[in-house]
Design a protein around this motif. Structure first.
Motif, PDB file in Angstrom:
ATOM      1  N   ALA A 149      -0.308  13.109 -40.116  1.00 57.74           N
ATOM      2  CA  ALA A 149      -1.149  12.697 -40.703  1.00 57.74           C
ATOM      3  C   ALA A 149      -2.617  12.856 -39.854  1.00 57.74           C
ATOM      4  O   ALA A 149      -3.728  13.367 -40.261  1.00 57.74           O
ATOM      5  N   SER A 150      -2.547  12.352 -38.637  1.00 57.62           N
ATOM      6  CA  SER A 150      -3.440  12.277 -37.689  1.00 57.62           C
ATOM      7  C   SER A 150      -3.842  13.833 -37.180  1.00 57.62           C
ATOM      8  O   SER A 150      -5.177  14.260 -37.205  1.00 57.62           O
TER       9      SER A 150
ATOM     10  N   GLU B  51      -5.948  15.091 -40.018  1.00 61.49           N
ATOM     11  CA  GLU B  51      -7.358  14.521 -39.972  1.00 61.49           C
ATOM     12  C   GLU B  51      -8.249  15.126 -38.824  1.00 61.49           C
ATOM     13  O   GLU B  51      -9.254  15.347 -38.995  1.00 61.49           O
TER      14      GLU B  51
ATOM     15  N   THR C 131       6.160  11.891 -36.260  1.00 61.69           N
ATOM     16  CA  THR C 131       6.104  10.743 -37.270  1.00 61.69           C
ATOM     17  C   THR C 131       5.160  11.182 -38.230  1.00 61.69           C
ATOM     18  O   THR C 131       4.421  12.120 -38.394  1.00 61.69           O
ATOM     19  N   PRO C 132       5.477  10.729 -39.727  1.00 60.34           N
ATOM     20  CA  PRO C 132       4.512  10.769 -40.712  1.00 60.34           C
ATOM     21  C   PRO C 132       3.055  10.516 -40.180  1.00 60.34           C
ATOM     22  O   PRO C 132       2.160  11.158 -40.766  1.00 60.34           O
ATOM     23  N   GLU C 133       2.841   9.697 -39.561  1.00 64.56           N
ATOM     24  CA  GLU C 133       1.600   9.135 -38.981  1.00 64.56           C
ATOM     25  C   GLU C 133       1.070  10.171 -37.936  1.00 64.56           C
ATOM     26  O   GLU C 133      -0.540  10.543 -38.051  1.00 64.56           O
ATOM     27  N   ILE C 134       1.702  10.630 -37.155  1.00 70.09           N
ATOM     28  CA  ILE C 134       1.332  11.629 -36.282  1.00 70.09           C
ATOM     29  C   ILE C 134       0.899  12.958 -37.056  1.00 70.09           C
ATOM     30  O   ILE C 134      -0.287  13.600 -36.766  1.00 70.09           O
TER      31      ILE C 134
ATOM     32  N   ARG D 132      11.153   4.481 -30.818  1.00 69.28           N
ATOM     33  CA  ARG D 132      10.132   5.124 -31.590  1.00 69.28           C
ATOM     34  C   ARG D 132       9.746   6.724 -31.206  1.00 69.28           C
ATOM     35  O   ARG D 132      10.063   6.989 -30.078  1.00 69.28           O
TER      36      ARG D 132
ATOM     37  N   ASP E 142       7.481   8.814 -31.511  1.00 71.33           N
ATOM     38  CA  ASP E 142       6.263   9.289 -30.854  1.00 71.33           C
ATOM     39  C   ASP E 142       6.079   8.798 -29.563  1.00 71.33           C
ATOM     40  O   ASP E 142       4.857   8.791 -28.967  1.00 71.33           O
TER      41      ASP E 142
END
Length: 382
Positions: free
Chosen positions: A224-225, A228, A219-222, A38, A40
């Motif tokens: 986005a976080s 946010e 990552t795309p999720e990081i 992964r 991240d």
């Protein structure tokens, strides 16, 4: 405009700083040979440069470590398959003799793309270099692509012109035949997985011959976080080239000449940087390539009577050698991987955080078993 504390720059004279002052010991086993499963899941060493203290974290915690008002600047360059393998057509473009035919026509010749000057012309490194002279032709992909050496430059650089012998374009051949340019301390051949993992998830513009490795953890999720959390994200492009990893020759930093690297700062990024500085928000550079582009541009902007922004928008070339004693104008915080001893990149992070801080933090990272270099762990310096 907020002034930077003078303590953020070392007062060393770079001209007299010895290269061995940028040295440290690293067990070979801690040089990462492959990425983690992964992106991240890498470890993150957080260094407070003013307090000379650090703490061990994980990259997945990065969004929570932010204040929430930072401006993160990413390098969206994309790595090209820059390593090509071929065979010589003959000495000085002439047929090889019977005695030398095996050496000249069967021995592998490596071409490493470094800089494109036209659609079919590149500056390259060639190995073996001394035997490849102007006029030589190198056959690639069973002769469907030919590289002719048309000029010699400094530090072993050759200029080659590519000619295709079928319906495919030069660009198509290079994409098909090229290998991922993994750095030499990764002691294995490139694999199919490297084509994706040796790119950032935000890579867009082809042109780099090495990855901006601090970005590999995202990552795309990081991302986005981070948004946010309230932080902003913007991008620039710096095509990582020889200037990033060329060794320093000599016993001191004096006289080292950086290869120029193309970069471009979009107008939106320049405006966001100016707004962040005016509002007292921190500018966090993701990687040393971003630092180099921003500080080169800020240096140019400081000498411009008409520019209103902290950095200049548009394309330029960076040849800035950032060493201890440098006054940073644009960057407040830095996310970066660990760097090789005696390198220009280690000089840069020492200039940013202080040599003693960096070497002490590196010493801790070695003892704590961090993974080093391109596919390794990272640091947040603030």
């Amino acid at each position: 405009m907020r002034a930077f504390p003078e303590s953020w720059s070392l007062l060393l004279d770079s001209a007299t700083m010895r290269l061995d002052e940028l040295d440290y010991d690293l067990p070979r086993a801690q040089i990462a040979q492959r990425p983690l499963d992964r992106r991240d899941s890498s470890r993150l060493l957080v260094l407070d440069r003013l307090r000379s203290s650090w703490e061990d974290r994980h990259f997945g915690q990065l969004p929570a470590l932010l204040q929430g008002d930072e401006l993160l600047v990413l390098n969206n360059t994309r790595v090209i398959p820059a390593r090509l393998l071929g065979h010589r057509a003959g000495v000085y473009s002439q047929p090889a003799s019977r005695a030398t035919r095996r050496e000249h026509l069967q021995a592998t010749v490596e071409i490493f793309l470094t800089r494109q000057s036209s659609p079919d012309t590149w500056d390259v490194l060639v190995r073996p270099g001394r035997k490849i002279r102007t006029g030589e032709k190198i056959l690639l992909g069973e002769g469907k692509l030919v590289a002719e050496v048309i000029a010699r430059g400094e530090l072993g650089i050759r200029t080659v012109r590519f000619v295709t012998r079928d319906a495919h374009t030069v660009e198509q051949h290079l994409e098909r035949l090229g290998h991922v340019p993994l750095p030499p301390y990764i002691e294995r051949d490139d694999e199919i997985a490297d084509r994706e993992r040796y790119q950032t998830v935000f890579a867009k513009r082809p042109g780099a011959i090495a990855a901006p490795t601090a970005g590999l953890h995202f990552t795309p999720e990081i991302l986005a976080s981070i948004r946010e959390r309230g932080a902003e994200i913007c991008e620039l492009t710096l095509d990582v080239g020889l200037g990033t990893f060329q060794p320093i020759h000599g016993e001191t930093l004096e006289g080292h000449k950086m290869h120029k690297e193309f970069y471009e700062i979009p107008a939106e990024t320049a405006h966001r940087i100016a707004a962040a500085r005016a509002e007292g928000r921190r500018i966090l550079a993701v990687g040393t390539t971003v630092v180099r582009a921003l500080e080169d541009s800020a240096f140019r902007a400081a000498g411009s009577a008409t520019n209103e922004n902290l950095v200049l928008e548009g394309p330029a070339e960076a040849s800035l050698f950032i060493v201890p004693g440098f006054r940073f104008r644009a960057v407040d915080a830095l996310l970066t991987n660990f760097h090789l001893p005696r390198s220009t990149l280690l000089a840069l992070v020492c200039a940013f955080a202080g040599r003693e801080n960096i070497l002490a933090a590196y010493g801790h990272a070695v003892e704590a078993g961090y993974r080093f270099y391109s596919y390794g762990d990272c640091m947040l310096i603030r």
